[in-house]
Write an enzyme that holds these catalytic residues in place. Structure first.
Site, PDB file in Angstrom:
ATOM      1  N   LYS A  75     -20.736  16.812   9.244  1.00  0.00           N
ATOM      2  CA  LYS A  75     -19.611  17.083  10.135  1.00  0.00           C
ATOM      3  C   LYS A  75     -19.259  15.878  10.994  1.00  0.00           C
ATOM      4  O   LYS A  75     -18.077  15.643  11.289  1.00  0.00           O
ATOM      5  CB  LYS A  75     -19.934  18.296  11.023  1.00  0.00           C
ATOM      6  CG  LYS A  75     -18.771  18.729  11.910  1.00  0.00           C
ATOM      7  CD  LYS A  75     -17.568  19.146  11.082  1.00  0.00           C
ATOM      8  CE  LYS A  75     -16.424  19.588  11.961  1.00  0.00           C
ATOM      9  NZ  LYS A  75     -15.210  19.872  11.187  1.00  0.00           N
TER      10      LYS A  75
ATOM     11  N   SER B 161       0.826  -1.202   0.000  1.00  0.00           N
ATOM     12  CA  SER B 161       0.000   0.000   0.000  1.00  0.00           C
ATOM     13  C   SER B 161       0.873   1.271   0.000  1.00  0.00           C
ATOM     14  O   SER B 161       1.572   1.521  -0.969  1.00  0.00           O
ATOM     15  CB  SER B 161      -0.979  -0.022   1.173  1.00  0.00           C
ATOM     16  OG  SER B 161      -2.134   0.728   0.850  1.00  0.00           O
TER      17      SER B 161
END
Length: 296
Positions: free
Chosen positions: A167, A115
């Site tokens: 949020k 990765s």
């Protein structure tokens, strides 16, 4: 004769101290823990463990790029990946250093270079992997714990005030809405596309973006598989990577090697650090909230 002898002795001592001071300055500049008088060197920059910051690696690249005695650099990677921004910063700095200094940079894959670790590797001129290295894992992951039922069992009621509907997307205190899931998935997909484009740019002439996309489903490969798929250039050890870097850097014969100094903890750190337990707790705390990761 006495004064002449005394003057000559002082001169010899002065020259000796000057030479040692210059030598210490050079060693301090390249960060080496080895004493080697060769003028042609290969510097090794390690990327170890989870990638959480980029400063140390970038500073090492700057230092070796400016050192005229360093003719080539090997990035030794042993990492499952980590945070996205540091991985991208190290990748970009490798490409910038290659262009500005003209020095070849070779990636050497240790046990794991997956990765974010592989993201960094594709910024180099060549990638050398052991047959048993674990690499690839081209993808993005985002994980967190949903604690809703645990909170209910503990009879705790969390309260959250936000300035907008998204949020607190990914809050562990409640189930995710379909809108929030689509919103976070869009970000994951965008970060994944950035990864695919970076690999395609690093493997230009070897893999197209479409070919990279077919391999970018998060799976890992052995070094042998990665070589067959053109994700790495050759199979070999760290010594093989150093030899290849030296050849590309125009070094004849066995190159001198610059390894980073091993950091020794102070007495205070030894007395106050809780070692592996502290690292484990820190890792668990970092997992407390959602994070986008290039990590296997």
């Amino acid at each position: 004769m006495f004064f002449l002898g005394a003057f000559s002795g002082c001169l010899v001592l002065f020259v000796g101290f000057f030479f040692l001071a210059m030598l210490a300055a050079l060693l301090g500049r390249d960060g080496s823990s080895e004493l080697n008088f060769s003028s042609d060197k290969v510097a090794i920059v390690p990327i170890d463990g989870e990638i959480l910051e980029s400063r140390e690696a970038i500073e090492a690249l700057h230092r070796h790029a400016e050192n005229p005695m360093v003719k080539a650099i090997v990035i030794r990677i042993n990492s499952p990946g980590g945070a996205i921004a540091p991985s991208q910063e190290i990748y970009s700095e490798i490409r910038r250093t290659r262009k500005s200094s003209g020095k070849p940079i070779i990636a050497s894959l240790d046990s794991v270079a997956a990765s974010g670790g592989y993201y960094i590797a594709v910024g180099c001129d060549r990638i050398v992997a052991n047959p048993g290295s674990i690499t690839g894992s081209i993808g993005v992951i985002m994980q967190w714990f949903e604690l809703k039922e645990l909170i209910q069992w503990a009879k705790v009621k969390p309260e959250t005030l936000t300035s907008g509907a998204m949020k607190d997307a990914g809050s562990p205190y409640r189930e995710m809405t379909e809108g929030e899931r689509a919103y976070l998935q869009r970000i994951v997909s965008q970060l994944h596309l950035q990864f695919v484009k970076a690999v395609a740019a690093g493997r230009v002439g070897k893999l197209s973006e479409a070919e990279v996309a077919k391999l970018a489903d998060g799976r890992v490969f052995t070094g042998e598989e990665a070589h067959a798929l053109k994700l790495v250039d050759e199979l070999g050890s760290l010594d093989d990577a150093i030899t290849a870097a030296a050849k590309m850097g125009g070094i004849e014969g066995e190159p001198a090697r610059i390894y980073p100094r091993k950091r020794e903890g102070s007495l205070f750190e030894l007395l106050t650090s809780s070692g592996d337990t502290e690292a484990l707790v820190g890792t668990m705390l970092r997992r407390r909230l959602p994070r986008f990761l290039y990590e296997w």
